[in-house]
Design a protein around this motif. Structure first.
Motif, PDB file in Angstrom:
ATOM      1  N   ILE A   6      -6.552  -2.122  -8.613  1.00  0.00           N
ATOM      2  CA  ILE A   6      -5.936  -2.957  -9.657  1.00  0.00           C
ATOM      3  C   ILE A   6      -4.507  -2.519  -9.933  1.00  0.00           C
ATOM      4  CG2 ILE A   6      -6.051  -3.598 -12.096  1.00  0.00           C
ATOM      5  CD1 ILE A   6      -9.151  -3.284 -11.820  1.00  0.00           C
ATOM      6  N   ALA A   7      -4.308  -1.213 -10.125  1.00  0.00           N
ATOM      7  CA  ALA A   7      -2.967  -0.699 -10.417  1.00  0.00           C
ATOM      8  C   ALA A   7      -2.028  -0.930  -9.242  1.00  0.00           C
ATOM      9  CB  ALA A   7      -3.042   0.790 -10.756  1.00  0.00           C
ATOM     10  N   ASN A   8      -2.526  -0.740  -8.032  1.00  0.00           N
ATOM     11  CA  ASN A   8      -1.685  -0.931  -6.849  1.00  0.00           C
ATOM     12  C   ASN A   8      -1.326  -2.403  -6.653  1.00  0.00           C
ATOM     13  OD1 ASN A   8      -1.413  -1.099  -3.551  1.00  0.00           O
ATOM     14  ND2 ASN A   8      -0.726   0.861  -4.395  1.00  0.00           N
ATOM     15  N   ALA A   9      -2.241  -3.287  -7.026  1.00  0.00           N
ATOM     16  CA  ALA A   9      -1.975  -4.721  -6.905  1.00  0.00           C
ATOM     17  C   ALA A   9      -0.812  -5.140  -7.802  1.00  0.00           C
ATOM     18  CB  ALA A   9      -3.228  -5.514  -7.255  1.00  0.00           C
ATOM     19  N   ILE A  10      -0.729  -4.550  -8.985  1.00  0.00           N
ATOM     20  CA  ILE A  10       0.394  -4.850  -9.879  1.00  0.00           C
ATOM     21  C   ILE A  10       1.697  -4.353  -9.267  1.00  0.00           C
ATOM     22  CG2 ILE A  10       1.374  -4.471 -12.160  1.00  0.00           C
ATOM     23  CD1 ILE A  10      -1.108  -6.288 -12.082  1.00  0.00           C
ATOM     24  N   TRP A  11       1.646  -3.165  -8.665  1.00  0.00           N
ATOM     25  CA  TRP A  11       2.854  -2.653  -7.989  1.00  0.00           C
ATOM     26  C   TRP A  11       3.307  -3.606  -6.890  1.00  0.00           C
ATOM     27  CZ3 TRP A  11       2.409  -1.003  -2.731  1.00  0.00           C
ATOM     28  CH2 TRP A  11       3.641  -0.681  -2.167  1.00  0.00           C
ATOM     29  N   VAL A  12       2.356  -4.187  -6.155  1.00  0.00           N
ATOM     30  CA  VAL A  12       2.693  -5.114  -5.070  1.00  0.00           C
ATOM     31  C   VAL A  12       3.582  -6.238  -5.598  1.00  0.00           C
ATOM     32  CG1 VAL A  12       1.741  -6.862  -3.514  1.00  0.00           C
ATOM     33  CG2 VAL A  12       0.692  -4.595  -3.625  1.00  0.00           C
ATOM     34  N   LEU A  13       3.290  -6.715  -6.800  1.00  0.00           N
ATOM     35  CA  LEU A  13       4.103  -7.774  -7.396  1.00  0.00           C
ATOM     36  C   LEU A  13       5.484  -7.276  -7.807  1.00  0.00           C
ATOM     37  CD1 LEU A  13       1.474  -9.610  -9.632  1.00  0.00           C
ATOM     38  CD2 LEU A  13       2.449 -10.396  -7.459  1.00  0.00           C
TER      39      LEU A  13
ATOM     40  N   ARG B 202      13.933  -4.335  -1.310  1.00  0.00           N
ATOM     41  CA  ARG B 202      13.369  -5.151  -0.242  1.00  0.00           C
ATOM     42  C   ARG B 202      11.858  -4.966  -0.192  1.00  0.00           C
ATOM     43  NH1 ARG B 202      12.721  -1.419   4.052  1.00  0.00           N
ATOM     44  NH2 ARG B 202      13.800   0.553   3.660  1.00  0.00           N
ATOM     45  N   TYR B 203      11.239  -5.795   0.601  1.00  0.00           N
ATOM     46  CA  TYR B 203       9.792  -5.717   0.794  1.00  0.00           C
ATOM     47  C   TYR B 203       9.475  -4.478   1.622  1.00  0.00           C
ATOM     48  CZ  TYR B 203       5.023  -7.438   1.489  1.00  0.00           C
ATOM     49  OH  TYR B 203       3.658  -7.587   1.483  1.00  0.00           O
ATOM     50  N   ARG B 204       8.685  -3.565   1.055  1.00  0.00           N
ATOM     51  CA  ARG B 204       8.406  -2.292   1.717  1.00  0.00           C
ATOM     52  C   ARG B 204       7.059  -2.349   2.430  1.00  0.00           C
ATOM     53  NH1 ARG B 204      11.296   2.167   0.178  1.00  0.00           N
ATOM     54  NH2 ARG B 204      10.207   3.032   2.003  1.00  0.00           N
ATOM     55  N   LEU B 205       7.103  -2.862   3.664  1.00  0.00           N
ATOM     56  CA  LEU B 205       5.878  -2.952   4.452  1.00  0.00           C
ATOM     57  C   LEU B 205       5.289  -1.570   4.713  1.00  0.00           C
ATOM     58  CD1 LEU B 205       3.879  -4.707   6.006  1.00  0.00           C
ATOM     59  CD2 LEU B 205       5.386  -4.518   8.011  1.00  0.00           C
ATOM     60  N   ASP B 206       6.156  -0.562   4.884  1.00  0.00           N
ATOM     61  CA  ASP B 206       5.666   0.788   5.131  1.00  0.00           C
ATOM     62  C   ASP B 206       4.825   1.294   3.964  1.00  0.00           C
ATOM     63  OD1 ASP B 206       7.936   0.741   3.524  1.00  0.00           O
ATOM     64  OD2 ASP B 206       8.691   2.673   4.259  1.00  0.00           O
TER      65      ASP B 206
ATOM     66  N   GLY C 119      -2.456   0.644   1.626  1.00  0.00           N
ATOM     67  CA  GLY C 119      -3.612  -0.056   2.178  1.00  0.00           C
ATOM     68  C   GLY C 119      -4.588   0.850   2.908  1.00  0.00           C
ATOM     69  N   ILE C 120      -4.121   1.985   3.411  1.00  0.00           N
ATOM     70  CA  ILE C 120      -5.013   2.909   4.112  1.00  0.00           C
ATOM     71  C   ILE C 120      -6.142   3.364   3.197  1.00  0.00           C
ATOM     72  CG2 ILE C 120      -5.162   5.237   5.089  1.00  0.00           C
ATOM     73  CD1 ILE C 120      -2.391   4.761   6.302  1.00  0.00           C
ATOM     74  N   ALA C 121      -5.817   3.687   1.956  1.00  0.00           N
ATOM     75  CA  ALA C 121      -6.836   4.125   0.997  1.00  0.00           C
ATOM     76  C   ALA C 121      -7.826   3.002   0.712  1.00  0.00           C
ATOM     77  CB  ALA C 121      -6.178   4.595  -0.296  1.00  0.00           C
ATOM     78  N   ILE C 122      -7.322   1.773   0.608  1.00  0.00           N
ATOM     79  CA  ILE C 122      -8.198   0.629   0.348  1.00  0.00           C
ATOM     80  C   ILE C 122      -9.104   0.367   1.546  1.00  0.00           C
ATOM     81  CG2 ILE C 122      -8.227  -1.861  -0.104  1.00  0.00           C
ATOM     82  CD1 ILE C 122      -5.634  -1.492  -1.676  1.00  0.00           C
ATOM     83  N   LEU C 123      -8.549   0.464   2.736  1.00  0.00           N
ATOM     84  CA  LEU C 123      -9.329   0.259   3.951  1.00  0.00           C
ATOM     85  C   LEU C 123     -10.451   1.290   4.070  1.00  0.00           C
ATOM     86  CD1 LEU C 123      -9.749  -1.187   6.668  1.00  0.00           C
ATOM     87  CD2 LEU C 123      -8.104   0.438   7.666  1.00  0.00           C
ATOM     88  N   LEU C 124     -10.126   2.556   3.800  1.00  0.00           N
ATOM     89  CA  LEU C 124     -11.145   3.608   3.885  1.00  0.00           C
ATOM     90  C   LEU C 124     -12.198   3.443   2.786  1.00  0.00           C
ATOM     91  CD1 LEU C 124      -9.136   6.806   4.867  1.00  0.00           C
ATOM     92  CD2 LEU C 124     -10.748   5.496   6.252  1.00  0.00           C
ATOM     93  N   ALA C 125     -11.769   3.024   1.601  1.00  0.00           N
ATOM     94  CA  ALA C 125     -12.732   2.791   0.521  1.00  0.00           C
ATOM     95  C   ALA C 125     -13.717   1.697   0.920  1.00  0.00           C
ATOM     96  CB  ALA C 125     -11.991   2.416  -0.764  1.00  0.00           C
TER      97      ALA C 125
ATOM     98  N   TRP D  31      -6.041  -8.145  -3.891  1.00  0.00           N
ATOM     99  CA  TRP D  31      -4.939  -7.295  -3.413  1.00  0.00           C
ATOM    100  C   TRP D  31      -4.282  -7.910  -2.176  1.00  0.00           C
ATOM    101  CZ3 TRP D  31      -3.826  -4.463   1.040  1.00  0.00           C
ATOM    102  CH2 TRP D  31      -2.806  -3.494   0.920  1.00  0.00           C
ATOM    103  N   ILE D  32      -5.091  -8.371  -1.238  1.00  0.00           N
ATOM    104  CA  ILE D  32      -4.566  -8.970  -0.009  1.00  0.00           C
ATOM    105  C   ILE D  32      -3.775 -10.228  -0.319  1.00  0.00           C
ATOM    106  CG2 ILE D  32      -5.200 -10.091   2.163  1.00  0.00           C
ATOM    107  CD1 ILE D  32      -7.604  -8.179   2.302  1.00  0.00           C
ATOM    108  N   VAL D  33      -4.310 -11.049  -1.214  1.00  0.00           N
ATOM    109  CA  VAL D  33      -3.610 -12.279  -1.600  1.00  0.00           C
ATOM    110  C   VAL D  33      -2.257 -11.947  -2.227  1.00  0.00           C
ATOM    111  CG1 VAL D  33      -3.640 -14.230  -3.200  1.00  0.00           C
ATOM    112  CG2 VAL D  33      -5.685 -13.686  -1.869  1.00  0.00           C
ATOM    113  N   LEU D  34      -2.218 -10.938  -3.094  1.00  0.00           N
ATOM    114  CA  LEU D  34      -0.970 -10.568  -3.764  1.00  0.00           C
ATOM    115  C   LEU D  34       0.039  -9.985  -2.783  1.00  0.00           C
ATOM    116  CD1 LEU D  34      -2.231  -9.080  -7.157  1.00  0.00           C
ATOM    117  CD2 LEU D  34      -1.306 -11.352  -6.675  1.00  0.00           C
ATOM    118  N   VAL D  35      -0.448  -9.288  -1.770  1.00  0.00           N
ATOM    119  CA  VAL D  35       0.452  -8.787  -0.725  1.00  0.00           C
ATOM    120  C   VAL D  35       1.164  -9.958  -0.051  1.00  0.00           C
ATOM    121  CG1 VAL D  35       0.516  -7.723   1.570  1.00  0.00           C
ATOM    122  CG2 VAL D  35      -0.758  -6.625  -0.272  1.00  0.00           C
TER     123      VAL D  35
END
Length: 366
Positions: free
Chosen positions: A302-309, A263-267, A273-279, A214-218
Motif C-alpha cells: 500500500i505504501a509503495n503504491a502511493i510512492w508510485v504515484l 523522471r520515471y524511475r524504472l530501476d 517490485g522484487i519484494a512484492i514478487l517474492l511475497a 500496485w501493477i495498475v498504478l505502475v
C-alpha cells in the motif's frame, strides 16, 4: 579521524568485509541449523557497533557532498534550535530531542544518540521476530540502498522509521505499538503514509488484490505521469495534510539553483517490485501464511503504491523509503520462519544478501 572525503567509502569497505565474512557459511553449509553460532553472534555485534559508530561519530561539520545534510543539522543545532518557533509547526519530537541535546549534551553526543535510536530498534525487531537467525534480516537492513543515507542525510526520516519499527516490536501490546507509531509522526510527518497503510492493511487482507492495484498504478504512473504529478502536487500543496513549506520542493524543477531531473524511475520500480514478487511467491506458490507477515506485506504494498504515484517527485527516494524501510522483513522473514520454503535455503538467503549489498554498492559508486 577518517578524512571526510573517504568516510563513506571506508564505511562501505568495512561493512562489506564484515558481511561477506559473516555469511560465507551460507554457501558451504547444507542448512541453517549447521550455520556456525559464532558467526551469528560475532557478525551481529560487529555490524551493530560498526553502523552505530560510523553514523554517530561522523564529522558534524563535514561537507554536504560527503555527509549530506549533516552540516545543516549542525547549523540548526547551534543557531536555530533555541528559537521555539522552529519546532512548533513540524517534527516537534525531533525538535525536542535536539533541544534537550543542546541543553545537556553536545553536538557529538547528539549524533551518537541519533545513531543509537536509528540502529537499535532495527536490531530489536529482527531479534524478536527471527531470534537466532536475526542476523540475516539485520544484514538486509544495513546493506539496503538507503540505510546509510538515512542515517547521515535524511536523519529525521531515518529516526522516524526506526521508531515506527519499534512500534512493530510491540505488536502484541497494541497501546505501546500505536504509541510508538504516533511518536514516529512527531519526528517526521511523512510517517502518516506508512501509518495509514498499516491501518488499512488490518482490513485490506487480500494481498493478490493489492498487488493488482500496485501493477495498475505502475502503468497509470507511466502513461499519465505528468497529470498524476500535477494533481498530487496541487492536492498536497493546497491541503492542510502536510502544512510544511518544504513540500513544494518535492514538485519543483529547480532547487537552490540546480536543475532537478524528475523522471520515471524504472530501476526503482523493479527494486520495489522484487519484494512484492517474492511475497507473492512465498504466500501463493509456497503457501506461507503468517498473520504478522501478511500485515507487513500489505503495509509495504500500500505504501509503495502511493510512492508510485509520486515517483516524479524531486526527492522520490525519500517517499519510497516510507515503504522500503520494511522491505528486509518482507524479503527474509518467511525464509527463516519456514526452512522448507525454498530449495537450497542457505544459498537463496546468501544470494539475497549479496544482491542487496551489490546493488547498494553500485548505487553508491556509480
Amino acid at each position: 579521524m577518517i578524512p571526510v572525503e573517504i568516510y563513506s567509502i571506508v564505511y562501505y569497505f568495512i561493512l562489506s568485509t564484515i558481511i561477506l565474512l559473516g555469511i560465507f557459511p551460507l554457501f558451504v553449509k547444507p542448512n541453517l541449523e549447521s550455520f556456525p553460532t559464532i558467526n551469528l553472534k560475532v557478525t551481529s555485534v560487529l555490524l551493530v557497533l560498526t553502523t552505530i559508530l560510523f553514523i554517530g561519530l561522523r564529522d558534524p561539520f563535514g561537507n554536504w557532498r560527503y555527509l549530506g545534510d549533516t552540516s545543516q543539522y549542525t547549523n540548526v543545532f547551534f543557531n536555530f534550535i533555541d528559537d521555539p518557533i522552529y519546532g512548533i509547526k513540524s517534527d516537534y519530537g525531533f525538535y525536542l530531542l535536539m533541544l534537550f541535546s543542546k541543553e545537556y549534551l553536545n553536538i557529538y553526543i547528539f549524533y551518537v544518540v541519533c545513531a543509537l535510536l536509528y540502529v537499535i530498534p532495527i536490531y530489536l525487531v529482527c531479534k524478536k521476530y527471527l531470534d537466532k537467525y536475526s542476523l540475516f534480516a539485520f544484514i538486509m537492513f544495513v546493506s539496503s540502498m538507503s540505510f546509510w543515507s538515512f542515517g547521515i542525510n535524511g536523519v529525521r526520516n531515518g529516526l522516524a522509521t526506526s521508531i515506527f519499527l519499534l512500534g512493530i516490536y510491540f505488536y502484541e501490546k497494541k497501546w505501546l505499538m500505536y504509541s510508538f507509531i504516533i511518536l514516529s509522526l512527531s519526528f517526521h510527518k511523512s510517517m502518516i503514509l506508512p501509518f495509514l497503510a498499516f491501518l488499512i492493511a488490518m482490513k485490506a487482507t487480500n494481498t493478490i488484490f493489492l498487488i493488482r492495484i500496485w501493477i495498475v498504478l505502475v502503468i497509470v504512473s507511466y502513461v499519465f505521469g505528468s497529470q498524476v504529478e500535477t494533481f498530487m502536487s496541487d492536492f498536497l500543496l493546497n491541503s492542510q495534510i502536510l502544512e510544511d513549506k518544504r513540500v513544494d520542493t518535492y514538485f519543483s524543477d529547480e532547487i537552490d539553483g540546480e536543475f532537478i531531473d524528475r523522471r520515471y524511475r524504472l530501476d526503482l520500480i523493479i527494486y520495489s517490485g522484487i519484494a512484492i514478487l517474492l511475497a507473492y511467491y512465498y504466500k501463493y506458490k509456497k503457501g506461507f501464511n503468517d498473520i504478522f507477515y501478511n500485515r507487513i506485506v500489505n503495509t509495504y504494498i500500500i505504501a509503495n503504491a502511493i510512492w508510485v504515484l509520486l515517483i516524479y517527485a524531486a526527492f522520490t527516494n525519500r517517499i519510497a523509503y516510507l515503504s522500503w524501510f520494511i522491505m528486509p522483513l518482507v524479503l527474509v522473514y518467511p525464509l527463516i520462519k519456514n526452512e522448507n520454503l525454498v530449495k537450497k535455503q542457505n544459498l537463496f538467503i546468501g544470494l539475497l544478501v549479496l544482491g542487496s549489498l551489490t546493488f547498494t554498492l553500485l548505487i553508491f559508486f556509480k
